[in-house]
Design a protein around this motif. Structure first.
Motif, PDB file in Angstrom:
ATOM      1  N   SER A  29       1.100  -0.897   0.139  1.00  0.00           N
ATOM      2  CA  SER A  29      -0.210  -0.393  -0.837  1.00  0.00           C
ATOM      3  C   SER A  29       0.964   1.325   0.001  1.00  0.00           C
ATOM      4  O   SER A  29       1.872   1.413   0.145  1.00  0.00           O
ATOM      5  CB  SER A  29      -0.747  -0.066   1.594  1.00  0.00           C
ATOM      6  N   THR A  30       0.551   2.541   0.162  1.00  0.00           N
ATOM      7  CA  THR A  30       0.863   4.344  -0.097  1.00  0.00           C
ATOM      8  C   THR A  30       0.349   4.381   0.433  1.00  0.00           C
ATOM      9  O   THR A  30      -1.038   4.389   1.121  1.00  0.00           O
ATOM     10  CB  THR A  30       1.161   4.040  -1.533  1.00  0.00           C
ATOM     11  N   GLY A  31       1.075   5.225   1.075  1.00  0.00           N
ATOM     12  CA  GLY A  31       0.366   6.930   2.357  1.00  0.00           C
ATOM     13  C   GLY A  31       0.323   6.840   2.949  1.00  0.00           C
ATOM     14  O   GLY A  31       0.333   5.794   3.600  1.00  0.00           O
ATOM     15  N   ASP A  32      -0.932   7.519   3.958  1.00  0.00           N
ATOM     16  CA  ASP A  32      -1.815   7.187   4.897  1.00  0.00           C
ATOM     17  C   ASP A  32      -2.410   5.674   4.650  1.00  0.00           C
ATOM     18  O   ASP A  32      -1.801   5.386   5.852  1.00  0.00           O
ATOM     19  CB  ASP A  32      -2.897   8.005   4.950  1.00  0.00           C
ATOM     20  N   GLU A  33      -2.462   5.138   4.293  1.00  0.00           N
ATOM     21  CA  GLU A  33      -3.086   3.816   3.971  1.00  0.00           C
ATOM     22  C   GLU A  33      -2.348   2.558   4.052  1.00  0.00           C
ATOM     23  O   GLU A  33      -2.440   2.118   5.298  1.00  0.00           O
ATOM     24  CB  GLU A  33      -3.868   3.468   2.381  1.00  0.00           C
ATOM     25  N   ARG A  34      -0.652   3.168   4.140  1.00  0.00           N
ATOM     26  CA  ARG A  34      -0.148   2.265   4.576  1.00  0.00           C
ATOM     27  C   ARG A  34       0.346   2.064   5.985  1.00  0.00           C
ATOM     28  O   ARG A  34       0.801   1.278   6.768  1.00  0.00           O
ATOM     29  CB  ARG A  34       1.876   2.647   3.211  1.00  0.00           C
ATOM     30  N   VAL A  35       0.476   3.229   6.396  1.00  0.00           N
ATOM     31  CA  VAL A  35       0.779   3.732   7.950  1.00  0.00           C
ATOM     32  C   VAL A  35      -0.110   2.910   8.695  1.00  0.00           C
ATOM     33  O   VAL A  35      -0.066   2.418  10.162  1.00  0.00           O
ATOM     34  CB  VAL A  35       0.711   5.212   8.205  1.00  0.00           C
ATOM     35  N   ARG A  37      -1.894   0.363   7.557  1.00  0.00           N
ATOM     36  CA  ARG A  37      -1.581  -1.127   7.255  1.00  0.00           C
ATOM     37  C   ARG A  37      -0.614  -1.352   8.654  1.00  0.00           C
ATOM     38  O   ARG A  37      -0.746  -2.402   9.225  1.00  0.00           O
ATOM     39  CB  ARG A  37      -1.828  -1.517   6.460  1.00  0.00           C
ATOM     40  N   PHE A  38       0.725  -0.816   8.890  1.00  0.00           N
ATOM     41  CA  PHE A  38       1.457  -0.911   9.513  1.00  0.00           C
ATOM     42  C   PHE A  38       1.620  -0.572  10.846  1.00  0.00           C
ATOM     43  O   PHE A  38       2.295  -1.909  11.643  1.00  0.00           O
ATOM     44  CB  PHE A  38       3.247  -0.677   8.759  1.00  0.00           C
TER      45      PHE A  38
END
Length: 141
Positions: A29-35, A37-38
């Protein structure tokens, strides 16, 4: 108690597989979605630290064999090292890449160790059941 340890160890294996899945989910994923998810990956990882430390105590009580106890303790130590690998090398550049690679390999190592511990716990449960069955089948003369 051996049966409880077997179930507990299987629960840990499921959480570790989930942890690998959450890491992969965050990585694609990228961007805020990545944060976000992590954050799920880090939260599950924090719980795994607690569960694996508790596993050492449960293993000592259940007495599934010295090998299972030792591998459980090694798993707990390895899960504690995850934070050092994830953040100790920095978050960017070649050193950060090495740290994240070690983090991933160490996490997979913990998963493999816990699968081995689950197999050892299963053997301990089977041995206990076989002993009970043999004692029941003995006919007093």
């Amino acid at each position: 108690m051996k049966l409880f340890f077997l179930g507990w160890t299987r629960f840990i294996v499921v959480l570790l597989v989930l942890q690998v899945g959450l890491a992969g989910w965050g990585a694609v994923s990228t961007g805020d979605e990545r944060v976000m998810r992590f954050i799920a990956h880090a939260g599950n990882g924090g719980m795994l630290i607690l569960w694996l430390m508790l596993s050492v105590v449960i293993a000592l009580i259940a007495r599934p064999g010295w090998k299972a106890v030792a591998l459980t303790a090694l798993s707990a130590f390895m899960i504690l090292m995850q934070g050092a690998f994830a953040y100790g090398f920095g978050t960017s550049g070649p050193a950060g890449g090495v740290g994240i690679a070690l983090h991933a390999l160490n996490g997979l190592g913990v998963l493999v160790l816990q699968v081995v511990v689950a197999r050892l716990a299963k053997r301990a449960v089977d041995a206990k059941r076989a002993l009970r069955a043999a004692q029941r089948s003995e006919v007093p003369a």
